[in-house]
Design an enzyme around this catalytic site. Structure first.
Site, PDB file in Angstrom:
ATOM      1  N   THR A 108       0.871  -1.179   0.000  1.00 59.72           N
ATOM      2  CA  THR A 108       0.000   0.000   0.000  1.00 59.72           C
ATOM      3  C   THR A 108       0.903   1.221   0.000  1.00 59.72           C
ATOM      4  OG1 THR A 108      -1.638  -1.188   1.316  1.00 59.72           O
ATOM      5  CG2 THR A 108      -1.833   1.215   1.241  1.00 59.72           C
ATOM      6  N   LYS A 183      -7.925   1.634  -2.791  1.00 61.51           N
ATOM      7  CA  LYS A 183      -7.570   1.159  -1.437  1.00 61.51           C
ATOM      8  C   LYS A 183      -7.628   2.320  -0.431  1.00 61.51           C
ATOM      9  CE  LYS A 183      -5.057  -1.136   1.782  1.00 61.51           C
ATOM     10  NZ  LYS A 183      -5.247  -2.396   2.407  1.00 61.51           N
ATOM     11  N   LYS A 258      -1.292   4.495   8.950  1.00 59.93           N
ATOM     12  CA  LYS A 258      -0.481   4.643   7.728  1.00 59.93           C
ATOM     13  C   LYS A 258      -1.379   4.952   6.516  1.00 59.93           C
ATOM     14  CE  LYS A 258       1.700   2.016   4.166  1.00 59.93           C
ATOM     15  NZ  LYS A 258       2.196   0.766   3.603  1.00 59.93           N
TER      16      LYS A 258
END
Ligand code: NAD
Length: 313
Positions: A108, A183, A258
């Site tokens: 990611t 995402k 994050k």
């Protein structure tokens, strides 16, 4: 090993390089080895390499060695700088992968970093997709990850046999970077939902309503969402939710923090009016400072309840 440059989809003829054998990459590499691929794995941490070796991955001692002669090179790394770092330079994947090889980045990372990685791969004569995942370590081990994929059609088609081993579902979201974009949007929404569900339980409790009663109505009414129906943040109504095991993850606060950092960087860069997203980022940044950082992100309910004077939380 394949002599042609394009991935074949036939495991026995396909060599895979895997860079980053951590919580996610390790089990993914092992699943590919178990499916019959020749997998060469590299990680900076010797314990991660040893664990992967025990699962059938052949250990190599550099990024270059993982990429050389590989038909497909996967990466699973903590951030975009590291992904670009292993792609670039004399010892990097771009310099060592054979022409036409396929790069699949499952990390990611920032959307712009993903686009940069894809365009540098294209210049180097390689196929590339961004393919971040949801499903966590459990999904990585079980081969049931969901992939959000960005890249050209031909690259996505070439990646399908490998993604089929690793995941239950792969959705082609658009051009390079689109997988990362989806995402980040999903996880920003998820964080907002989880905070909202926590606030609703706290209000219900303060109004004298039993958790189960609120759940029984909201989980089948307009308040229903994954953060309530599956990841229910109070113990009881959903026995499998992390709240029943002291908020053991699941999806840890640190990882949500994050992802929200990446999402809000994109919000700011693109001038999006996202007050709730920014608030969610602040909430999880604060939670990440304390002992809750390694707990499931539904632990936000406990913080809300404590601040509301609900003592049993
Ligand atoms: P991790 O820290 O366990 O693994 C990353 C690995 O990369 C480590 O073993 C590290 O040593 C290795 N590494 C770092 N720099 C390297 C380099 N230059 N060369 C070789 N290896 C290097 O992290 P993780 O939990 O496996 O997450 C990997 C990615 O997947 C991250 O981008 C994360 O956001 C994403 N992700 C994680 C989860 C999860 O539940 N853990 C869920 C969804 C997505």
């Amino acid at each position: 090993m394949s002599t042609s440059s394009a991935p074949t989809g036939n495991a026995a003829d396909t060599t895979i390089g895997f860079v980053g054998l951590g919580h996610m990459g390790g089990p993914m590499a092992i699943n590919l080895a178990k499916a019959g691929y020749a997998v060469r794995g590299f990680d900076l941490v010797p314990e991660a390499v040893t664990k992967a070796e025990a699962g059938g991955v052949v250990a190599v001692d550099s990024v270059a060695a993982a990429a050389t002669d590989a038909d497909v090179v996967l990466t699973s790394l903590p951030n975009g700088s590291l992904v670009l770092g292993v792609y670039r330079g004399e010892d990097g994947i771009l310099a060592h992968a054979k022409p036409g090889a396929l790069l699949i980045d499952t990390s990611t990372i920032d959307v712009d970093d993903a686009r940069t990685a894809a365009s540098e791969a294209e210049v180097a004569g390689l196929l590339a997709i961004d393919a971040p995942v949801s499903g966590g370590v459990v999904g990585a081990e079980a081969g049931t990850l969901a992939f959000m994929v960005g890249g050209p059609d031909a690259s996505v088609v070439a990646a399908q046999p490998v993604l089929d081993v690793l995941g239950a579902r792969a959705v082609h979201c658009g051009a390079a970077g689109a997988g990362q974009a989806v995402k980040l949007c999903n996880n920003m929404l998820l964080a907002i939902h989880q905070i909202g569900v926590g606030e609703a339980f706290a209000l219900a409790e303060k109004l004298g309503v039993d958790d189960q009663a609120f759940f029984d109505v909201a989980s089948v009414a307009t308040g229903q969402c994954w953060a309530l129906n599956t990841n229910c943040p109070v113990p009881g109504p959903v026995p499998t939710s992390p709240a029943n095991r002291d908020y053991q993850p699941g999806f840890a606060v640190g990882l949500m923090n994050k992802d929200l950092g990446l999402a809000i960087a994109a919000v700011e860069k693109n001038g999006v009016h996202a007050e709730l997203g920014r608030h969610a980022r602040d909430v999880y940044a604060a939670l990440n400072e304390g002992e809750a950082s390694t707990k499931d992100f539904s632990v936000v309910y406990r913080d809300i309840a404590q601040r509301s004077g609900i003592t049993e939380a």
